[in-house]
Design an enzyme around this catalytic site. Structure first.
Site, PDB file in Angstrom:
ATOM      1  N   PRO A  79      40.862  29.675  39.098  1.00  0.00           N
ATOM      2  CA  PRO A  79      39.646  29.960  39.865  1.00  0.00           C
ATOM      3  C   PRO A  79      39.520  31.468  40.083  1.00  0.00           C
ATOM      4  O   PRO A  79      40.354  32.074  40.755  1.00  0.00           O
ATOM      5  CB  PRO A  79      39.851  29.212  41.186  1.00  0.00           C
ATOM      6  CG  PRO A  79      41.336  28.987  41.287  1.00  0.00           C
ATOM      7  CD  PRO A  79      41.906  29.030  39.912  1.00  0.00           C
ATOM      8  N   ASP A 107      27.275  32.991  36.009  1.00  0.00           N
ATOM      9  CA  ASP A 107      26.387  32.033  36.682  1.00  0.00           C
ATOM     10  C   ASP A 107      25.001  32.650  36.854  1.00  0.00           C
ATOM     11  O   ASP A 107      23.985  31.970  36.739  1.00  0.00           O
ATOM     12  CB  ASP A 107      26.944  31.670  38.069  1.00  0.00           C
ATOM     13  CG  ASP A 107      28.361  31.128  37.984  1.00  0.00           C
ATOM     14  OD1 ASP A 107      28.542  30.017  37.489  1.00  0.00           O
ATOM     15  OD2 ASP A 107      29.298  31.849  38.387  1.00  0.00           O
ATOM     16  N   SER A 108      24.981  33.946  37.134  1.00  0.00           N
ATOM     17  CA  SER A 108      23.694  34.623  37.346  1.00  0.00           C
ATOM     18  C   SER A 108      22.902  34.702  36.047  1.00  0.00           C
ATOM     19  O   SER A 108      21.672  34.586  36.055  1.00  0.00           O
ATOM     20  CB  SER A 108      23.935  36.024  37.917  1.00  0.00           C
ATOM     21  OG  SER A 108      24.615  35.903  39.145  1.00  0.00           O
ATOM     22  N   ARG A 118      23.085  32.452  33.782  1.00  0.00           N
ATOM     23  CA  ARG A 118      22.577  31.078  33.627  1.00  0.00           C
ATOM     24  C   ARG A 118      21.366  30.861  34.526  1.00  0.00           C
ATOM     25  O   ARG A 118      20.372  30.255  34.122  1.00  0.00           O
ATOM     26  CB  ARG A 118      23.688  30.078  33.989  1.00  0.00           C
ATOM     27  CG  ARG A 118      24.785  30.030  32.933  1.00  0.00           C
ATOM     28  CD  ARG A 118      25.982  29.211  33.374  1.00  0.00           C
ATOM     29  NE  ARG A 118      26.922  29.026  32.271  1.00  0.00           N
ATOM     30  CZ  ARG A 118      28.172  28.629  32.400  1.00  0.00           C
ATOM     31  NH1 ARG A 118      28.671  28.368  33.607  1.00  0.00           N
ATOM     32  NH2 ARG A 118      28.949  28.471  31.346  1.00  0.00           N
ATOM     33  N   HIS A 153      32.642  31.427  42.292  1.00  0.00           N
ATOM     34  CA  HIS A 153      32.309  30.969  40.947  1.00  0.00           C
ATOM     35  C   HIS A 153      32.741  29.500  40.924  1.00  0.00           C
ATOM     36  O   HIS A 153      33.842  29.156  40.509  1.00  0.00           O
ATOM     37  CB  HIS A 153      33.055  31.779  39.881  1.00  0.00           C
ATOM     38  CG  HIS A 153      32.972  31.165  38.510  1.00  0.00           C
ATOM     39  ND1 HIS A 153      31.787  30.894  37.873  1.00  0.00           N
ATOM     40  CD2 HIS A 153      33.940  30.743  37.643  1.00  0.00           C
ATOM     41  CE1 HIS A 153      32.022  30.358  36.693  1.00  0.00           C
ATOM     42  NE2 HIS A 153      33.323  30.244  36.534  1.00  0.00           N
ATOM     43  N   TYR A 196      53.149  43.991  26.575  1.00  0.00           N
ATOM     44  CA  TYR A 196      52.744  44.558  27.866  1.00  0.00           C
ATOM     45  C   TYR A 196      53.078  46.046  27.987  1.00  0.00           C
ATOM     46  O   TYR A 196      52.379  46.784  28.669  1.00  0.00           O
ATOM     47  CB  TYR A 196      53.356  43.754  29.022  1.00  0.00           C
ATOM     48  CG  TYR A 196      52.783  42.350  29.063  1.00  0.00           C
ATOM     49  CD1 TYR A 196      51.411  42.162  29.084  1.00  0.00           C
ATOM     50  CD2 TYR A 196      53.602  41.236  29.046  1.00  0.00           C
ATOM     51  CE1 TYR A 196      50.853  40.891  29.088  1.00  0.00           C
ATOM     52  CE2 TYR A 196      53.059  39.962  29.062  1.00  0.00           C
ATOM     53  CZ  TYR A 196      51.684  39.796  29.085  1.00  0.00           C
ATOM     54  OH  TYR A 196      51.140  38.550  29.083  1.00  0.00           O
ATOM     55  N   SER A 239      40.296  34.414  34.318  1.00  0.00           N
ATOM     56  CA  SER A 239      40.974  33.129  34.511  1.00  0.00           C
ATOM     57  C   SER A 239      40.564  32.489  35.831  1.00  0.00           C
ATOM     58  O   SER A 239      40.463  33.160  36.862  1.00  0.00           O
ATOM     59  CB  SER A 239      42.492  33.339  34.500  1.00  0.00           C
ATOM     60  OG  SER A 239      42.866  34.044  33.349  1.00  0.00           O
ATOM     61  N   ASP A 276      37.838  33.872  41.631  1.00  0.00           N
ATOM     62  CA  ASP A 276      37.808  34.684  42.856  1.00  0.00           C
ATOM     63  C   ASP A 276      39.223  34.813  43.446  1.00  0.00           C
ATOM     64  O   ASP A 276      39.628  35.886  43.876  1.00  0.00           O
ATOM     65  CB  ASP A 276      36.857  34.035  43.893  1.00  0.00           C
ATOM     66  CG  ASP A 276      35.457  33.886  43.332  1.00  0.00           C
ATOM     67  OD1 ASP A 276      34.782  34.912  43.166  1.00  0.00           O
ATOM     68  OD2 ASP A 276      35.049  32.746  43.019  1.00  0.00           O
TER      69      ASP A 276
HETATM   70  P1  NAD Z   1      42.509  28.487  26.121  1.00  0.00           P
HETATM   71  O1  NAD Z   1      43.438  27.388  26.476  1.00  0.00           O
HETATM   72  O2  NAD Z   1      41.681  28.402  24.898  1.00  0.00           O
HETATM   73  O3  NAD Z   1      43.327  29.864  26.048  1.00  0.00           O
HETATM   74  C1  NAD Z   1      44.250  30.276  26.994  1.00  0.00           C
HETATM   75  C2  NAD Z   1      45.205  31.197  26.281  1.00  0.00           C
HETATM   76  O4  NAD Z   1      46.089  31.736  27.267  1.00  0.00           O
HETATM   77  C3  NAD Z   1      46.082  30.502  25.221  1.00  0.00           C
HETATM   78  O5  NAD Z   1      45.982  31.181  23.983  1.00  0.00           O
HETATM   79  C4  NAD Z   1      47.484  30.576  25.812  1.00  0.00           C
HETATM   80  O6  NAD Z   1      48.503  30.691  24.823  1.00  0.00           O
HETATM   81  C5  NAD Z   1      47.379  31.837  26.666  1.00  0.00           C
HETATM   82  N1  NAD Z   1      48.403  31.895  27.712  1.00  0.00           N
HETATM   83  C6  NAD Z   1      48.819  30.900  28.543  1.00  0.00           C
HETATM   84  N2  NAD Z   1      49.793  31.352  29.342  1.00  0.00           N
HETATM   85  C7  NAD Z   1      49.968  32.664  29.053  1.00  0.00           C
HETATM   86  C8  NAD Z   1      50.828  33.681  29.567  1.00  0.00           C
HETATM   87  N3  NAD Z   1      51.706  33.418  30.557  1.00  0.00           N
HETATM   88  N4  NAD Z   1      50.751  34.889  29.019  1.00  0.00           N
HETATM   89  C9  NAD Z   1      49.882  35.182  28.015  1.00  0.00           C
HETATM   90  N5  NAD Z   1      49.049  34.259  27.487  1.00  0.00           N
HETATM   91  C10 NAD Z   1      49.093  33.019  27.996  1.00  0.00           C
HETATM   92  O7  NAD Z   1      41.574  28.690  27.419  1.00  0.00           O
HETATM   93  P2  NAD Z   1      40.145  29.412  27.471  1.00  0.00           P
HETATM   94  O8  NAD Z   1      39.080  28.404  27.199  1.00  0.00           O
HETATM   95  O9  NAD Z   1      40.234  30.649  26.676  1.00  0.00           O
HETATM   96  O10 NAD Z   1      40.055  29.737  29.039  1.00  0.00           O
HETATM   97  C11 NAD Z   1      40.889  30.738  29.599  1.00  0.00           C
HETATM   98  C12 NAD Z   1      40.624  30.913  31.088  1.00  0.00           C
HETATM   99  O11 NAD Z   1      39.301  31.401  31.291  1.00  0.00           O
HETATM  100  C13 NAD Z   1      40.713  29.612  31.899  1.00  0.00           C
HETATM  101  O12 NAD Z   1      41.316  29.893  33.146  1.00  0.00           O
HETATM  102  C14 NAD Z   1      39.267  29.226  32.101  1.00  0.00           C
HETATM  103  O13 NAD Z   1      39.076  28.386  33.229  1.00  0.00           O
HETATM  104  C15 NAD Z   1      38.673  30.603  32.293  1.00  0.00           C
HETATM  105  N6  NAD Z   1      37.217  30.714  32.174  1.00  0.00           N
HETATM  106  C16 NAD Z   1      36.599  31.466  33.109  1.00  0.00           C
HETATM  107  C17 NAD Z   1      35.230  31.613  33.078  1.00  0.00           C
HETATM  108  C18 NAD Z   1      34.566  32.453  34.149  1.00  0.00           C
HETATM  109  O14 NAD Z   1      33.333  32.476  34.290  1.00  0.00           O
HETATM  110  N7  NAD Z   1      35.327  33.156  34.960  1.00  0.00           N
HETATM  111  C19 NAD Z   1      34.484  30.997  32.056  1.00  0.00           C
HETATM  112  C20 NAD Z   1      35.151  30.257  31.078  1.00  0.00           C
HETATM  113  C21 NAD Z   1      36.546  30.120  31.146  1.00  0.00           C
END
Ligand code: NAD
Length: 314
Positions: A124, A151-152, A154, A178, A68, A122, A126
């Protein structure tokens, strides 16, 4: 004179984070991509693998692992760390865990002296974007949730498919959460400049098209993909890369992202997906489109869903 390098930090080396890094690198959008994860070994492995792309790309993008404290000179930090919803869970079910993770990330990043833009992915999304805005103390234009941007994409895909046209010839977006309550202002959707409502009226072969079903398909498809392959990553990764490109290249591109509303569409103090102009300032302006009374009510309902869940953490 020193020429500044564009540096993007991706926090979370999971499927979304590593796919985002891959998309940034293969498109040559920035000079450096740094990856941070609580699981340092995961970040290390992704960096080692991604470094080997460079020979066959048109740009030497530096790929590094970091901490960080290394965020001080980053232009953009993308937050993808989180817990994706498990089968049967909604995105809102992951709220408290995602909020704790976001707090553990944003505080040390702000301590580093970071003054750039946050892009929150990440879920939810919003509510987490709103939380990151509050935790960071950064101006509202610098904290962006991906909102309904994917979503848009899609939605455009489904509409393009319906009329057998390139999705990029469709002007359309969803707004609001979302999630399940997002809505589409159909009165504004055009295909090649023609209103979709006129296309449906003029062409009897489309008489059975139900626009509400298309929005339902948009909200469901993420879960369909989740059921089939366990995750969604390429669509969102490319969406994030598109948002970053719009910021770094000062594009003034209009993309629906989650931003703080301060009176737009009659709503205050809530992050939700609305069309915005994106440039090097981040969110330059919200595009206050004119919607029908019914569409405004649907947006209002979606905002109330976000607001209700936000109370759990803010
Ligand atoms: P994943 O489980 O594959 O990866 C998550 C990663 O985060 C892991 O590598 C984990 O070690 C790391 N992590 C967890 N806690 C942490 C912390 N405190 N500090 C640093 N790293 C940390 O999950 P993913 O499939 O990559 O999804 C990640 C996020 O994205 C989820 O919240 C998911 O819902 C979201 N997502 C959002 C959208 C969107 O349209 N906004 C679309 C797809 C996924």
């Amino acid at each position: 004179m020193t020429i500044n390098r564009n540096k993007i930090v991706v926090v979370g080396a999971g499927l979304v984070g590593s796919s985002t890094a891959f998309s940034l690198i293969t498109q040559g959008i920035c000079d450096e991509v740094m990856i941070i994860d609580i699981n340092k070994n995961k970040a290390k492995g992704e960096v080692m693998d991604l470094c080997h792309c460079v020979e066959y790309l048109n740009r030497n993008v530096k790929v590094t692992e970091g901490d960080y404290t290394d965020c001080a000179d980053a232009d953009i930090v993308v937050i993808t760390a989180g817990a994706p919803p498990k089968a049967g869970q909604s995105r809102l079910d992951t709220l408290e865990l995602s909020a704790n993770i976001a707090k553990s990330i944003v505080e040390p990043i702000m301590k580093s002296g970071f003054q750039g833009h946050f892009i929150v992915v990440s879920n939810p999304v919003d509510i987490i974007a709103h939380y990151v805005y509050k935790l960071s103390g950064l101006p509202k234009n610098q904290v962006i949730g991906t909102g309904t941007a994917m979503d848009s994409a899609r939605l455009k895909h489904f509409v393009g498919d319906l009329f057998h046209v390139d999705p990029r010839s469709v002007q359309a977006y969803t707004m609001g959460e979302h999630g399940d309550s997002q809505m589409c202002p159909w009165s504004l959707v055009t295909v090649g400049g023609k209103k979709i409502l006129d296309i449906l009226e003029d062409n009897p072969e489309f008489s059975d098209v139900n626009l509400d079903d298309i929005v339902k398909k948009v909200t469901r498809v993420g879960f369909d993909i989740l059921e089939i392959k366990g995750t969604t990553c390429y669509g969102i990764a490319t969406t994030v890369a598109g948002i970053i490109k719009a910021i770094l290249n000062d594009e003034n591109k209009i993309i629906p992202v989650s931003t703080l509303l301060e009176g737009e569409f009659g709503h205050y103090d809530v992050f939700c997906g609305v069309p915005v102009i994106l440039n090097r300032n981040g969110v330059q302006d919200v595009v206050e489109v004119h919607m029908t009374k019914e569409e405004l009510e649907k947006l209002g309902h979606s905002v109330s869903v976000i607001r209700e869940f936000s109370k759990k953490i803010m």
